[in-house]
Design a protein around this motif. Structure first.
Motif, PDB file in Angstrom:
ATOM      1  N   PRO A  12      17.033 -12.693  34.204  1.00 43.97           N
ATOM      2  CA  PRO A  12      16.654 -12.699  35.623  1.00 43.97           C
ATOM      3  C   PRO A  12      15.409 -13.571  35.794  1.00 43.97           C
ATOM      4  O   PRO A  12      14.545 -13.592  34.916  1.00 43.97           O
ATOM      5  N   ALA A  13      15.357 -14.323  36.883  1.00 42.28           N
ATOM      6  CA  ALA A  13      14.186 -15.146  37.168  1.00 42.28           C
ATOM      7  C   ALA A  13      13.513 -14.553  38.403  1.00 42.28           C
ATOM      8  O   ALA A  13      14.202 -14.063  39.303  1.00 42.28           O
ATOM      9  N   SER A  14      12.135 -14.583  38.421  1.00 43.44           N
ATOM     10  CA  SER A  14      11.455 -13.949  39.555  1.00 43.44           C
ATOM     11  C   SER A  14      11.793 -14.698  40.845  1.00 43.44           C
ATOM     12  O   SER A  14      12.022 -14.119  41.889  1.00 43.44           O
ATOM     13  N   GLN A  15      11.802 -16.026  40.779  1.00 42.24           N
ATOM     14  CA  GLN A  15      12.227 -16.795  41.953  1.00 42.24           C
ATOM     15  C   GLN A  15      12.803 -18.107  41.454  1.00 42.24           C
ATOM     16  O   GLN A  15      12.698 -18.430  40.292  1.00 42.24           O
ATOM     17  N   VAL A  22      20.607 -11.895  43.098  1.00 42.22           N
ATOM     18  CA  VAL A  22      19.865 -11.981  41.842  1.00 42.22           C
ATOM     19  C   VAL A  22      19.579 -13.461  41.559  1.00 42.22           C
ATOM     20  O   VAL A  22      20.398 -14.335  41.866  1.00 42.22           O
ATOM     21  N   HIS A  23      18.379 -13.740  41.022  1.00 41.29           N
ATOM     22  CA  HIS A  23      18.050 -15.104  40.603  1.00 41.29           C
ATOM     23  C   HIS A  23      18.147 -15.149  39.098  1.00 41.29           C
ATOM     24  O   HIS A  23      17.582 -14.298  38.413  1.00 41.29           O
ATOM     25  N   LEU A  24      18.872 -16.137  38.569  1.00 37.77           N
ATOM     26  CA  LEU A  24      19.106 -16.190  37.131  1.00 37.77           C
ATOM     27  C   LEU A  24      18.577 -17.489  36.535  1.00 37.77           C
ATOM     28  O   LEU A  24      18.638 -18.543  37.180  1.00 37.77           O
ATOM     29  N   ALA A  25      18.084 -17.373  35.300  1.00 32.76           N
ATOM     30  CA  ALA A  25      17.663 -18.564  34.561  1.00 32.76           C
ATOM     31  C   ALA A  25      18.355 -18.531  33.198  1.00 32.76           C
ATOM     32  O   ALA A  25      18.662 -17.453  32.690  1.00 32.76           O
ATOM     33  N   VAL A  26      18.585 -19.708  32.647  1.00 35.39           N
ATOM     34  CA  VAL A  26      19.264 -19.776  31.358  1.00 35.39           C
ATOM     35  C   VAL A  26      18.371 -20.530  30.403  1.00 35.39           C
ATOM     36  O   VAL A  26      17.848 -21.595  30.750  1.00 35.39           O
ATOM     37  N   SER A  27      18.161 -19.977  29.183  1.00 36.03           N
ATOM     38  CA  SER A  27      17.307 -20.722  28.255  1.00 36.03           C
ATOM     39  C   SER A  27      18.064 -21.959  27.786  1.00 36.03           C
ATOM     40  O   SER A  27      19.177 -21.874  27.250  1.00 36.03           O
ATOM     41  N   GLY A  28      17.440 -23.113  28.050  1.00 34.49           N
ATOM     42  CA  GLY A  28      18.096 -24.413  27.863  1.00 34.49           C
ATOM     43  C   GLY A  28      18.652 -24.617  26.467  1.00 34.49           C
ATOM     44  O   GLY A  28      19.731 -25.187  26.301  1.00 34.49           O
TER      45      GLY A  28
END
Ligand SMILES: Nc1ncnc2c1ncn2[C@@H]1O[C@H](COP(=O)(O)OP(=O)(O)OP(=O)(O)O)[C@@H](O)[C@H]1O
Length: 336
Positions: free
Chosen positions: A275-278, A322-328
């Protein structure tokens, strides 16, 4: 090629072109109704179509003017439910195809003993099927299938009815036996595909939509069905400055490089999604599913595996944003 199948079954809307090289195993995967059983039936000879051709080891089994009946094909099917003769012992079941091929009784008995021993069943040779567990019965069915020395082995979800430990032991035995045999396996289990199959063909709506070496397809899937089967997220976008830009404009930083503007696929595990805060990729939760000690959060197109505490803290539930981030470094990119 050992097996070649080219067939159209209009009444099922199935149109297929498949080949299996000698000594190789092809896994067929696909959603319900995709045509997997139809392939097995065409090859086994339980389904006949005027618009089909099946060749095995250079012999035409089904063609415009020729037809080999199922029992003369030397094609053996092993299904999820081992169909053993209830009145015969385990040994008698294994001897049956050998005797039908005309093998003298003493030799058939010795052959059956050899296969029962190979599968760790020597102690159970005298038992009738009613006195065997599901896993033992399936091993007898495998011994019988292999003893018949088929030109082609068709495996229809052979481990589906077994519990995990039994299935895992049996998978290992099958792996050894399939090493230099020609076989087709229908499965819904990625482990079966990975351990047993050299190649994979993905069927959808009666067509082959993707095929290739198993590992290649499962690490670089090109369709959402294959990605899901491999347990991966798959998104497609355009390559720009070290990121894949998705249709909605979201940027997924990823290793490249690729020519600017080129359409690329990006594949990554749900465990690499946080999850990403924004910012990040904005999605809506569509469902929550238990996944080991984590929870698999599904959105429109992405899945993330998160600890239950985090689910509670973020108040994630179906319908929530939900805001999502992916580790590159967990992302694999390849041209679409
Ligand atoms: N006996 C039949 N008569 C007519 N149509 C059939 C018959 N069996 C299957 N079909 C149709 O043929 C298509 C392919 O079905 P098939 O059973 O080969 O799929 P499958 O991939 O094996 O599915 P599953 O995973 O559910 O076993 C489907 O549209 C199905 O409805």
């Amino acid at each position: 090629m050992s097996l070649q199948l080219r067939a159209r079954v209009p009444e099922r809307d199935v149109e297929l072109d498949l080949a299996v090289a000698a000594g190789q195993t092809l896994a067929l995967i696909g959603p319900n109704g995709a045509g997997k059983s139809t392939v097995l039936a065409l090859v086994a000879g339980t389904l006949r179509t005027p618009r089909g051709r099946v060749e095995l080891e250079g012999r035409v089994l089904a063609g415009e003017r020729s037809w080999t009946p199922p029992h003369h094909r030397r094609v053996t099917t092993l299904s999820q439910d081992p169909v053993l003769f209830p009145h015969l012992t385990a040994r008698g079941n294994v001897m049956f195809p050998l005797r039908s091929q005309g093998m003298p009784r003493a030799r058939a008995r010795a052959e059956a003993e050899r296969w029962l021993t190979e599968l760790g069943l020597q102690e159970l040779a005298e038992r009738r099927p009613a006195m065997l567990s599901g896993g033992q019965a399936q091993r007898v069915a495998i011994a019988r299938a292999l003893a018949a020395d088929p030109r082609l082995l068709l495996l229809d979800e052979p481990m589906a009815a077994l519990d995990i430990d039994v299935a895992s032991a049996l998978r290992e035995q099958l792996r050894r036996f399939l090493t230099d045999r020609t076989a087709i396996i229908v499965t819904h289990d990625v482990l079966d595909a990975l351990t047993l199959a050299d190649r994979l063909a993905v069927l959808e709506e009666g067509r082959v939509i993707e095929q290739g070496p198993t590992r290649e397809l499962l690490t670089r899937p090109r369709t959402s069905f294959t990605a899901r089967f491999a347990g991966l997220n798959l998104v497609t976008g355009r390559w720009e400055d070290g990121a894949v830009v998705l249709a909605d404009g979201a940027r997924l930083p990823a290793p490249g490089p690729h020519p600017a503007g080129r359409r690329v696929h990006a594949a990554f595990r749900p465990s690499a999604v946080r999850p990403a805060s924004q910012g990040g990729i904005r999605r809506t939760v569509t469902g929550l599913f238990p996944h080991g000690d984590l929870v698999r959060v599904r959105t429109e197109d992405l899945a993330a595996d998160l600890p239950p505490q985090e689910i509670a803290e973020l108040r994630l539930e179906p319908g929530a944003a939900v805001h999502l981030a992916v580790s590159g470094d967990a992302v694999t990119t390849y041209e679409a």
